[in-house]
Design an enzyme around this catalytic site. Structure first.
Site, short mmCIF file in Angstrom:
data_model
loop_
_atom_site.label_atom_id
_atom_site.label_comp_id
_atom_site.label_asym_id
_atom_site.label_seq_id
_atom_site.Cartn_x
_atom_site.Cartn_y
_atom_site.Cartn_z
N CYS A 1 -26.69 -48.84 -22.89
CA CYS A 1 -27.20 -48.44 -24.20
C CYS A 1 -28.51 -47.69 -24.01
O CYS A 1 -29.36 -48.09 -23.22
CB CYS A 1 -27.44 -49.69 -25.06
N HIS B 1 -19.44 -49.94 -30.39
CA HIS B 1 -20.84 -50.06 -30.00
C HIS B 1 -21.75 -49.53 -31.12
O HIS B 1 -22.73 -50.19 -31.49
CB HIS B 1 -21.06 -49.27 -28.70
N GLU B 2 -21.42 -48.36 -31.65
CA GLU B 2 -22.28 -47.75 -32.69
C GLU B 2 -22.21 -48.52 -34.00
O GLU B 2 -23.22 -48.68 -34.69
CB GLU B 2 -21.94 -46.28 -32.89
N HIS C 1 -24.50 -51.38 -33.69
CA HIS C 1 -25.89 -50.97 -33.91
C HIS C 1 -26.24 -50.95 -35.39
O HIS C 1 -27.31 -51.44 -35.80
CB HIS C 1 -26.14 -49.56 -33.35
#
Length: 161
Positions: free
Chosen positions: A89, A131-132, A135
């Site tokens: 990341c 993953h995004e 976030h």
């Protein structure tokens, strides 16, 4: 617009769930330009708005020569089939750990004109989408690590801070 500085842990913006975008205005248009400019650098696969200090639900990606963005993304489907592999990341620099993700993922959202956007893929694209979206919910990939691996990662992270 500009390549923006990446926020790194322990910046609290990374642990805060992002707000929905309710109005597309000049600020949001500038954000999208900055997300696209910032993700378009060597070694970058995805970038969420909070990683550049903006707590709005938007991210960009740069996978296999395809660069794009989505506003108000929702992870709507993932496969039962899993993939394992090292994940890293930009907000947790130079630390890569084995992270289990779904092999396939599908995200739905909108573009700057309010048109529906569907982004889906397998392997690296699926990993990026998951993953995004994490976030934007205030989560880091470190939160998904197995207990022993997470303990090791957090120790290494503390040593670097």
């Amino acid at each position: 617009m500009a390549m923006r500085e990446i926020r790194v842990v322990p910046d609290p913006v990374l642990r805060t769930a992002c707000d929905e975008i309710t109005t597309v205005d000049d600020r949001v248009r500038s954000l999208v330009e900055d997300l696209l400019d910032t993700v378009d650098a060597e070694g970058r696969a995805g970038l969420a708005a909070n990683q550049i200090g903006v707590s709005l639900r938007a991210f960009s990606w740069n996978i296999d020569d395809e660069v794009g963005y989505v506003l108000n993304p929702r992870l709507v489907a993932v496969s039962d089939e899993q993939q394992d592999g090292d994940e890293g990341c930009l907000s947790v620099p130079e630390l890569f750990y084995p992270t289990t993700r779904a092999w396939y993922a599908r995200v739905e959202g909108v573009d700057l004109d309010g048109n529906e956007v569907v982004v889906e893929g397998t392997d690296l694209m699926a990993r990026c989408l998951q993953h995004e979206c994490d976030h934007l919910d205030g989560k880091l990939y470190l939160d998904r690590l197995e207990r022993g691996t997470r303990k090791k990662a957090m120790r290494e992270l503390r040593e670097r801070l």
